[in-house]
Design a protein around this motif. Structure first.
Motif, PDB file in Angstrom:
ATOM      1  N   LEU A 112      57.500  -0.656  20.544  1.00  0.00           N
ATOM      2  CA  LEU A 112      56.267  -0.525  19.766  1.00  0.00           C
ATOM      3  C   LEU A 112      56.029   0.925  19.384  1.00  0.00           C
ATOM      4  O   LEU A 112      56.348   1.840  20.144  1.00  0.00           O
ATOM      5  CB  LEU A 112      55.061  -1.007  20.589  1.00  0.00           C
ATOM      6  CG  LEU A 112      55.114  -2.431  21.128  1.00  0.00           C
ATOM      7  CD1 LEU A 112      53.931  -2.686  22.063  1.00  0.00           C
ATOM      8  CD2 LEU A 112      55.108  -3.430  19.994  1.00  0.00           C
ATOM      9  N   THR A 113      55.416   1.114  18.230  1.00  0.00           N
ATOM     10  CA  THR A 113      54.953   2.446  17.864  1.00  0.00           C
ATOM     11  C   THR A 113      53.688   2.716  18.684  1.00  0.00           C
ATOM     12  O   THR A 113      53.115   1.799  19.291  1.00  0.00           O
ATOM     13  CB  THR A 113      54.597   2.535  16.365  1.00  0.00           C
ATOM     14  OG1 THR A 113      53.472   1.674  16.116  1.00  0.00           O
ATOM     15  CG2 THR A 113      55.774   2.155  15.489  1.00  0.00           C
ATOM     16  N   ARG A 114      53.244   3.946  18.681  1.00  0.00           N
ATOM     17  CA  ARG A 114      52.023   4.308  19.406  1.00  0.00           C
ATOM     18  C   ARG A 114      50.823   3.496  18.898  1.00  0.00           C
ATOM     19  O   ARG A 114      50.006   3.022  19.678  1.00  0.00           O
ATOM     20  CB  ARG A 114      51.783   5.806  19.244  1.00  0.00           C
ATOM     21  CG  ARG A 114      50.735   6.391  20.118  1.00  0.00           C
ATOM     22  CD  ARG A 114      50.727   7.908  19.927  1.00  0.00           C
ATOM     23  NE  ARG A 114      49.812   8.539  20.809  1.00  0.00           N
ATOM     24  CZ  ARG A 114      50.135   9.128  21.960  1.00  0.00           C
ATOM     25  NH1 ARG A 114      51.382   9.150  22.348  1.00  0.00           N
ATOM     26  NH2 ARG A 114      49.222   9.694  22.712  1.00  0.00           N
ATOM     27  N   GLU A 115      50.750   3.307  17.580  1.00  0.00           N
ATOM     28  CA  GLU A 115      49.648   2.555  16.979  1.00  0.00           C
ATOM     29  C   GLU A 115      49.715   1.073  17.360  1.00  0.00           C
ATOM     30  O   GLU A 115      48.691   0.450  17.635  1.00  0.00           O
ATOM     31  CB  GLU A 115      49.657   2.717  15.452  1.00  0.00           C
ATOM     32  CG  GLU A 115      49.315   4.114  14.976  1.00  0.00           C
ATOM     33  CD  GLU A 115      50.465   5.107  15.159  1.00  0.00           C
ATOM     34  OE1 GLU A 115      51.650   4.692  15.212  1.00  0.00           O
ATOM     35  OE2 GLU A 115      50.175   6.308  15.290  1.00  0.00           O
ATOM     36  N   GLU A 116      50.919   0.500  17.361  1.00  0.00           N
ATOM     37  CA  GLU A 116      51.084  -0.904  17.752  1.00  0.00           C
ATOM     38  C   GLU A 116      50.718  -1.101  19.226  1.00  0.00           C
ATOM     39  O   GLU A 116      50.079  -2.087  19.586  1.00  0.00           O
ATOM     40  CB  GLU A 116      52.520  -1.366  17.509  1.00  0.00           C
ATOM     41  CG  GLU A 116      52.902  -1.477  16.061  1.00  0.00           C
ATOM     42  CD  GLU A 116      54.393  -1.686  15.850  1.00  0.00           C
ATOM     43  OE1 GLU A 116      54.749  -2.274  14.823  1.00  0.00           O
ATOM     44  OE2 GLU A 116      55.205  -1.248  16.697  1.00  0.00           O
ATOM     45  N   PHE A 117      51.130  -0.152  20.064  1.00  0.00           N
ATOM     46  CA  PHE A 117      50.828  -0.223  21.489  1.00  0.00           C
ATOM     47  C   PHE A 117      49.319  -0.129  21.708  1.00  0.00           C
ATOM     48  O   PHE A 117      48.744  -0.879  22.495  1.00  0.00           O
ATOM     49  CB  PHE A 117      51.573   0.888  22.219  1.00  0.00           C
ATOM     50  CG  PHE A 117      51.575   0.780  23.729  1.00  0.00           C
ATOM     51  CD1 PHE A 117      51.235  -0.386  24.386  1.00  0.00           C
ATOM     52  CD2 PHE A 117      51.944   1.871  24.498  1.00  0.00           C
ATOM     53  CE1 PHE A 117      51.244  -0.471  25.771  1.00  0.00           C
ATOM     54  CE2 PHE A 117      51.961   1.795  25.881  1.00  0.00           C
ATOM     55  CZ  PHE A 117      51.609   0.623  26.513  1.00  0.00           C
TER      56      PHE A 117
ATOM     57  N   TRP B  63      46.969  -2.849  23.414  1.00  0.00           N
ATOM     58  CA  TRP B  63      46.160  -2.431  24.565  1.00  0.00           C
ATOM     59  C   TRP B  63      44.683  -2.780  24.333  1.00  0.00           C
ATOM     60  O   TRP B  63      44.009  -3.261  25.234  1.00  0.00           O
ATOM     61  CB  TRP B  63      46.325  -0.932  24.799  1.00  0.00           C
ATOM     62  CG  TRP B  63      45.877  -0.489  26.158  1.00  0.00           C
ATOM     63  CD1 TRP B  63      44.657   0.000  26.501  1.00  0.00           C
ATOM     64  CD2 TRP B  63      46.642  -0.501  27.366  1.00  0.00           C
ATOM     65  NE1 TRP B  63      44.615   0.304  27.831  1.00  0.00           N
ATOM     66  CE2 TRP B  63      45.828   0.005  28.397  1.00  0.00           C
ATOM     67  CE3 TRP B  63      47.947  -0.877  27.679  1.00  0.00           C
ATOM     68  CZ2 TRP B  63      46.260   0.138  29.703  1.00  0.00           C
ATOM     69  CZ3 TRP B  63      48.380  -0.739  28.980  1.00  0.00           C
ATOM     70  CH2 TRP B  63      47.539  -0.242  29.983  1.00  0.00           C
ATOM     71  N   ARG B  64      44.207  -2.529  23.096  1.00  0.00           N
ATOM     72  CA  ARG B  64      42.824  -2.894  22.738  1.00  0.00           C
ATOM     73  C   ARG B  64      42.595  -4.390  22.943  1.00  0.00           C
ATOM     74  O   ARG B  64      41.565  -4.803  23.462  1.00  0.00           O
ATOM     75  CB  ARG B  64      42.546  -2.538  21.278  1.00  0.00           C
ATOM     76  CG  ARG B  64      41.725  -1.317  21.096  1.00  0.00           C
ATOM     77  CD  ARG B  64      41.239  -1.215  19.656  1.00  0.00           C
ATOM     78  NE  ARG B  64      41.647   0.055  19.113  1.00  0.00           N
ATOM     79  CZ  ARG B  64      42.581   0.247  18.204  1.00  0.00           C
ATOM     80  NH1 ARG B  64      43.201  -0.763  17.667  1.00  0.00           N
ATOM     81  NH2 ARG B  64      42.881   1.454  17.817  1.00  0.00           N
TER      82      ARG B  64
ATOM     83  N   LEU C 283      41.347   4.719  25.755  1.00  0.00           N
ATOM     84  CA  LEU C 283      42.396   3.705  25.857  1.00  0.00           C
ATOM     85  C   LEU C 283      43.782   4.345  25.867  1.00  0.00           C
ATOM     86  O   LEU C 283      44.671   3.901  26.597  1.00  0.00           O
ATOM     87  CB  LEU C 283      42.270   2.690  24.722  1.00  0.00           C
ATOM     88  CG  LEU C 283      40.997   1.844  24.737  1.00  0.00           C
ATOM     89  CD1 LEU C 283      40.946   0.935  23.512  1.00  0.00           C
ATOM     90  CD2 LEU C 283      40.882   1.034  26.011  1.00  0.00           C
ATOM     91  N   MET C 284      43.972   5.399  25.061  1.00  0.00           N
ATOM     92  CA  MET C 284      45.265   6.095  25.054  1.00  0.00           C
ATOM     93  C   MET C 284      45.558   6.718  26.416  1.00  0.00           C
ATOM     94  O   MET C 284      46.685   6.675  26.900  1.00  0.00           O
ATOM     95  CB  MET C 284      45.290   7.180  23.971  1.00  0.00           C
ATOM     96  CG  MET C 284      45.363   6.662  22.554  1.00  0.00           C
ATOM     97  SD  MET C 284      46.853   5.736  22.180  1.00  0.00           S
ATOM     98  CE  MET C 284      48.057   7.031  22.265  1.00  0.00           C
ATOM     99  N   ALA C 285      44.550   7.280  27.061  1.00  0.00           N
ATOM    100  CA  ALA C 285      44.733   7.855  28.393  1.00  0.00           C
ATOM    101  C   ALA C 285      45.125   6.767  29.391  1.00  0.00           C
ATOM    102  O   ALA C 285      46.004   6.983  30.227  1.00  0.00           O
ATOM    103  CB  ALA C 285      43.458   8.566  28.842  1.00  0.00           C
ATOM    104  N   GLU C 286      44.485   5.593  29.298  1.00  0.00           N
ATOM    105  CA  GLU C 286      44.854   4.467  30.171  1.00  0.00           C
ATOM    106  C   GLU C 286      46.295   4.046  29.926  1.00  0.00           C
ATOM    107  O   GLU C 286      47.054   3.814  30.865  1.00  0.00           O
ATOM    108  CB  GLU C 286      43.953   3.259  29.901  1.00  0.00           C
ATOM    109  CG  GLU C 286      42.560   3.365  30.412  1.00  0.00           C
ATOM    110  CD  GLU C 286      41.751   2.106  30.093  1.00  0.00           C
ATOM    111  OE1 GLU C 286      42.322   1.103  29.591  1.00  0.00           O
ATOM    112  OE2 GLU C 286      40.541   2.130  30.341  1.00  0.00           O
ATOM    113  N   MET C 287      46.682   3.937  28.644  1.00  0.00           N
ATOM    114  CA  MET C 287      48.044   3.541  28.293  1.00  0.00           C
ATOM    115  C   MET C 287      49.068   4.529  28.836  1.00  0.00           C
ATOM    116  O   MET C 287      50.083   4.135  29.408  1.00  0.00           O
ATOM    117  CB  MET C 287      48.200   3.491  26.765  1.00  0.00           C
ATOM    118  CG  MET C 287      47.576   2.327  26.094  1.00  0.00           C
ATOM    119  SD  MET C 287      47.564   2.446  24.281  1.00  0.00           S
ATOM    120  CE  MET C 287      49.022   3.344  23.853  1.00  0.00           C
TER     121      MET C 287
END
Length: 89
Positions: free
Chosen positions: A5-10, A14-15, A42-46
Motif C-alpha cells: 500500500l501507498t502511505r495514502e492507501e494505508f 487505518w481510518r 492516525l499516522m503516528a498510530e500507524m
C-alpha cells in the motif's frame, strides 16, 4: 496475504479500521479543537504499529526485497559511510 500500500492507501485503511470513514460513521462529523490533525494522530498510530511489526513479527509476515544491486557502498570517509537507498525504500 501481503499488501503493498501507498502511505495514502494505508491511512485510508487505518481510518476505516478506527471507524473514521463516512461509510462507517454515517452522518457523524469528527472535529478537534486542540490544534491536532486527526490524520497526524492516525499516522503516528500507524507508524508505531509498523515499527513494532518490523521489530517483533515473524519473518514470514514481512515482505523483504533484495536491494543490493540498487545500492552502492562508497569508501568510508572520516570513519562513516552514507548509503543512498533506492526510491521506495
Amino acid at each position: 496475504m501481503k499488501l503493498h500500500l501507498t502511505r495514502e492507501e494505508f491511512l485510508a485503511l487505518w481510518r476505516t479500521h478506527r471507524g473514521y470513514t463516512p461509510s462507517v460513521c454515517g452522518d457523524a462529523c469528527v472535529q478537534r479543537s486542540d490544534g491536532m490533525d486527526l490524520d497526524s494522530i492516525l499516522m503516528a498510530e500507524m507508524e508505531e504499529w509498523y515499527r513494532k511489526l518490523l521489530l517483533e513479527a515473524d519473518e514470514s509476515l514481512l515482505a523483504p526485497e533484495d536491494i543490493a544491486a540498487d545500492t552502492a557502498m562508497p569508501a568510508p570517509s572520516g570513519g562513516s559511510v552514507t548509503i543512498h537507498l533506492p526510491p521506495g525504500v
